[in-house]
Design an enzyme around this catalytic site. Sequence first.
Site, PDB file in Angstrom:
ATOM      1  CG  HIS A  20     -35.567 -55.006 115.216  1.00 20.69           C
ATOM      2  ND1 HIS A  20     -36.851 -54.539 115.211  1.00 20.69           N
ATOM      3  CD2 HIS A  20     -35.472 -55.855 116.260  1.00 20.69           C
ATOM      4  CE1 HIS A  20     -37.505 -55.099 116.195  1.00 20.69           C
ATOM      5  NE2 HIS A  20     -36.699 -55.886 116.860  1.00 20.69           N
TER       6      HIS A  20
ATOM      7  CE  LYS B  44     -19.484 -56.419 121.686  1.00 20.09           C
ATOM      8  NZ  LYS B  44     -19.842 -55.650 120.486  1.00 20.09           N
TER       9      LYS B  44
HETATM   10  C1  LIG Z   1     -41.724 -48.684 120.939  1.00 22.76           C
HETATM   11  C2  LIG Z   1     -41.284 -47.950 119.670  1.00 22.76           C
HETATM   12  C3  LIG Z   1     -40.452 -46.736 120.068  1.00 22.76           C
HETATM   13  C4  LIG Z   1     -40.476 -48.904 118.829  1.00 22.76           C
HETATM   14  O1  LIG Z   1     -39.862 -48.201 117.746  1.00 22.76           O
HETATM   15  P1  LIG Z   1     -39.862 -48.735 116.261  1.00 22.76           P
HETATM   16  O2  LIG Z   1     -39.087 -47.794 115.429  1.00 22.76           O
HETATM   17  O3  LIG Z   1     -41.262 -49.098 115.884  1.00 22.76           O
HETATM   18  O4  LIG Z   1     -39.106 -50.127 116.348  1.00 22.76           O
HETATM   19  P2  LIG Z   1     -37.585 -50.464 116.750  1.00 22.76           P
HETATM   20  O5  LIG Z   1     -37.140 -51.525 115.844  1.00 22.76           O
HETATM   21  O6  LIG Z   1     -36.743 -49.242 116.866  1.00 22.76           O
HETATM   22  O7  LIG Z   1     -37.747 -51.038 118.212  1.00 22.76           O
HETATM   23  C5  LIG Z   1     -38.425 -52.223 118.448  1.00 22.76           C
HETATM   24  C6  LIG Z   1     -37.974 -52.711 119.788  1.00 22.76           C
HETATM   25  O8  LIG Z   1     -38.204 -51.698 120.761  1.00 22.76           O
HETATM   26  C7  LIG Z   1     -38.415 -52.335 122.023  1.00 22.76           C
HETATM   27  N1  LIG Z   1     -39.614 -51.768 122.607  1.00 22.76           N
HETATM   28  C8  LIG Z   1     -40.886 -52.038 122.299  1.00 22.76           C
HETATM   29  N2  LIG Z   1     -41.716 -51.301 123.047  1.00 22.76           N
HETATM   30  C9  LIG Z   1     -40.941 -50.551 123.851  1.00 22.76           C
HETATM   31  C10 LIG Z   1     -41.218 -49.603 124.871  1.00 22.76           C
HETATM   32  N3  LIG Z   1     -42.474 -49.269 125.217  1.00 22.76           N
HETATM   33  N4  LIG Z   1     -40.189 -49.018 125.508  1.00 22.76           N
HETATM   34  C11 LIG Z   1     -38.927 -49.352 125.205  1.00 22.76           C
HETATM   35  N5  LIG Z   1     -38.589 -50.253 124.244  1.00 22.76           N
HETATM   36  C12 LIG Z   1     -39.595 -50.828 123.585  1.00 22.76           C
HETATM   37  C13 LIG Z   1     -38.568 -53.836 121.778  1.00 22.76           C
HETATM   38  O9  LIG Z   1     -37.391 -54.493 122.190  1.00 22.76           O
HETATM   39  C14 LIG Z   1     -38.749 -53.909 120.271  1.00 22.76           C
HETATM   40  O10 LIG Z   1     -38.207 -55.035 119.670  1.00 22.76           O
HETATM   41  P3  LIG Z   1     -38.693 -56.511 120.002  1.00 22.76           P
HETATM   42  O11 LIG Z   1     -40.164 -56.453 120.301  1.00 22.76           O
HETATM   43  O12 LIG Z   1     -38.348 -57.294 118.791  1.00 22.76           O
HETATM   44  O13 LIG Z   1     -37.897 -56.931 121.203  1.00 22.76           O
HETATM   45  C15 LIG Z   1     -42.505 -47.469 118.869  1.00 22.76           C
HETATM   46  O14 LIG Z   1     -43.160 -48.599 118.343  1.00 22.76           O
HETATM   47  C16 LIG Z   1     -43.453 -46.664 119.708  1.00 22.76           C
HETATM   48  O15 LIG Z   1     -43.254 -45.480 119.928  1.00 22.76           O
HETATM   49  N6  LIG Z   1     -44.467 -47.293 120.213  1.00 22.76           N
HETATM   50  C17 LIG Z   1     -45.358 -46.666 121.108  1.00 22.76           C
HETATM   51  C18 LIG Z   1     -46.401 -45.984 120.381  1.00 22.76           C
HETATM   52  C19 LIG Z   1     -47.296 -46.954 119.751  1.00 22.76           C
HETATM   53  O16 LIG Z   1     -46.921 -48.004 119.314  1.00 22.76           O
HETATM   54  N7  LIG Z   1     -48.544 -46.578 119.684  1.00 22.76           N
HETATM   55  C20 LIG Z   1     -49.466 -47.378 118.988  1.00 22.76           C
HETATM   56  C21 LIG Z   1     -50.649 -47.688 119.808  1.00 22.76           C
HETATM   57  S1  LIG Z   1     -51.241 -46.359 120.769  1.00 22.76           S
END
Ligand SMILES: CC(C)(COP(=O)(O)OP(=O)(O)OC[C@H]1O[C@@H](n2cnc3c(N)ncnc32)[C@H](O)[C@@H]1OP(=O)(O)O)[C@@H](O)C(=O)NCCC(=O)NCCS
Length: 118
Positions: free
Chosen positions: A102, A54
């Site tokens: 998701h 898109k």
């Molecule tokens: C990455 C993060 C923002 C994802 O948010 P969430 O609400 O858990 O999950 P969502 O469904 O919104 O997003 C998941 C998707 O984010 C994406 N994603 C994962 N890590 C990412 C990153 N570092 N930066 C950008 N996108 C990221 C991926 O595509 C993932 O889906 P997939 O693995 O199926 O492809 C969240 O897990 C986070 O803040 N993580 C960092 C902190 C952390 O995990 N600390 C723990 C150990 S210190």
Amino acid sequence: MIGIDIVVIDRIEKLIQKFGDKALDRFLSFEEKQLVKSSSTAAGFWAAKEAASKAIGTGIGAKCGFHDIKISKDKNNAPKIKFKKAIRKKFKIKDSSLSITHDGGFAIAVVAVEVKNG
Ligand SMILES: CC(C)(COP(=O)(O)OP(=O)(O)OC[C@H]1O[C@@H](n2cnc3c(N)ncnc32)[C@H](O)[C@@H]1OP(=O)(O)O)[C@@H](O)C(=O)NCCC(=O)NCCS
């Protein structure tokens, strides 16, 4: 240029149950399949490729197929997206970026495409 797409995760789950690996082969490469450990991720990748198509204004079809778009992950699990060279050239694409989420049974992806002189 931007594109967005939403996918019901259950739809992808059912496709995988019915057609197995062939369902994934339809829209993912071997390398991309290695990154997919759940139907949520698969649905996110489907949404990402639809969103990418898109962003360049074609949709998925003859001009840009699922296999013309490549998804990878960086060391922090952040997704990256890249169009095949012929498409980058045709649409003068300098850079592309992708974000996936998701929740509540849906996967959503947004793709931003930066074009030369755009
Ligand atoms: C990455 C993060 C923002 C994802 O948010 P969430 O609400 O858990 O999950 P969502 O469904 O919104 O997003 C998941 C998707 O984010 C994406 N994603 C994962 N890590 C990412 C990153 N570092 N930066 C950008 N996108 C990221 C991926 O595509 C993932 O889906 P997939 O693995 O199926 O492809 C969240 O897990 C986070 O803040 N993580 C960092 C902190 C952390 O995990 N600390 C723990 C150990 S210190």
